[in-house]
Design a protein around this motif. Structure first.
Motif, mmCIF file in Angstrom:
data_model
loop_
_atom_site.group_PDB
_atom_site.id
_atom_site.type_symbol
_atom_site.label_atom_id
_atom_site.label_comp_id
_atom_site.label_asym_id
_atom_site.label_seq_id
_atom_site.Cartn_x
_atom_site.Cartn_y
_atom_site.Cartn_z
ATOM 1 N N MET A 105 66.770 19.223 66.688
ATOM 2 C CA MET A 105 65.971 18.035 66.513
ATOM 3 C C MET A 105 66.268 17.385 65.163
ATOM 4 N N LEU A 106 66.521 18.216 64.179
ATOM 5 C CA LEU A 106 66.868 17.665 62.874
ATOM 6 C C LEU A 106 68.194 16.906 62.949
ATOM 7 N N ASN A 107 69.096 17.378 63.813
ATOM 8 C CA ASN A 107 70.374 16.680 63.984
ATOM 9 C C ASN A 107 70.158 15.252 64.493
ATOM 10 N N TYR A 108 69.249 15.099 65.452
ATOM 11 C CA TYR A 108 68.971 13.767 65.983
ATOM 12 C C TYR A 108 68.347 12.866 64.921
ATOM 13 N N ALA A 109 67.481 13.423 64.106
ATOM 14 C CA ALA A 109 66.864 12.637 63.033
ATOM 15 C C ALA A 109 67.925 12.147 62.054
ATOM 16 N N ILE A 110 68.873 13.014 61.712
ATOM 17 C CA ILE A 110 69.945 12.614 60.790
ATOM 18 C C ILE A 110 70.839 11.566 61.432
ATOM 19 N N ILE A 111 71.147 11.727 62.717
ATOM 20 C CA ILE A 111 71.979 10.741 63.413
ATOM 21 C C ILE A 111 71.295 9.382 63.441
ATOM 22 N N PHE A 112 70.001 9.347 63.748
ATOM 23 C CA PHE A 112 69.285 8.067 63.773
ATOM 24 C C PHE A 112 69.191 7.457 62.378
ATOM 25 N N LEU A 113 69.084 8.291 61.358
ATOM 26 C CA LEU A 113 69.072 7.780 59.996
ATOM 27 C C LEU A 113 70.406 7.135 59.643
ATOM 28 N N ILE A 114 71.495 7.761 60.029
ATOM 29 C CA ILE A 114 72.826 7.187 59.778
ATOM 30 C C ILE A 114 73.004 5.883 60.548
ATOM 31 N N VAL A 115 72.552 5.860 61.793
ATOM 32 C CA VAL A 115 72.626 4.625 62.588
ATOM 33 C C VAL A 115 71.809 3.521 61.924
ATOM 34 N N ALA A 116 70.635 3.857 61.388
ATOM 35 C CA ALA A 116 69.794 2.862 60.728
ATOM 36 C C ALA A 116 70.474 2.310 59.484
ATOM 37 N N VAL A 117 71.094 3.182 58.708
ATOM 38 C CA VAL A 117 71.764 2.723 57.486
ATOM 39 C C VAL A 117 72.950 1.825 57.829
ATOM 40 N N ILE A 118 73.742 2.218 58.809
ATOM 41 C CA ILE A 118 74.898 1.405 59.206
ATOM 42 C C ILE A 118 74.445 0.063 59.764
ATOM 43 N N ALA A 119 73.396 0.072 60.597
ATOM 44 C CA ALA A 119 72.891 -1.179 61.162
ATOM 45 C C ALA A 119 72.327 -2.082 60.066
ATOM 46 N N ALA A 120 71.686 -1.504 59.068
ATOM 47 C CA ALA A 120 71.150 -2.311 57.972
ATOM 48 C C ALA A 120 72.268 -2.935 57.150
ATOM 49 N N VAL A 121 73.330 -2.186 56.919
ATOM 50 C CA VAL A 121 74.462 -2.713 56.158
ATOM 51 C C VAL A 121 75.127 -3.857 56.917
ATOM 52 N N LEU A 122 75.207 -3.730 58.232
ATOM 53 C CA LEU A 122 75.843 -4.769 59.045
ATOM 54 C C LEU A 122 74.914 -5.935 59.348
ATOM 55 N N GLY A 123 73.642 -5.824 59.006
ATOM 56 C CA GLY A 123 72.725 -6.945 59.153
ATOM 57 C C GLY A 123 71.899 -6.945 60.423
ATOM 58 N N PHE A 124 71.879 -5.854 61.129
ATOM 59 C CA PHE A 124 71.077 -5.773 62.350
ATOM 60 C C PHE A 124 69.715 -5.193 61.992
ATOM 61 N N GLY A 125 68.804 -6.045 61.565
ATOM 62 C CA GLY A 125 67.506 -5.602 61.063
ATOM 63 C C GLY A 125 66.627 -4.954 62.104
#
Length: 53
Positions: free
Chosen positions: A1-21
């Protein structure tokens, strides 16, 4: 479950950098919820495992 949390955190950071708020906010919320669930389950198993038989 911690793996999924880290994956979603990485997806959130990448999406924020690319401008997908919207996607970044949703992924960050999912990551927070999964982390809280992981933390609660960890604490329950930690204290339950310390009991004497």
């Amino acid at each position: 479950m911690l793996n999924y949390a880290i994956i979603f955190l990485i997806v959130a950071v990448i999406a924020a950098v690319l401008g997908f708020g919207g996607i970044a906010g949703t992924a960050a919320t999912i990551a927070k919820v999964l982390f809280v669930i992981f933390l609660i389950l960890f604490l329950v198993s930690f204290f339950k495992g310390r009991r004497k038989p």
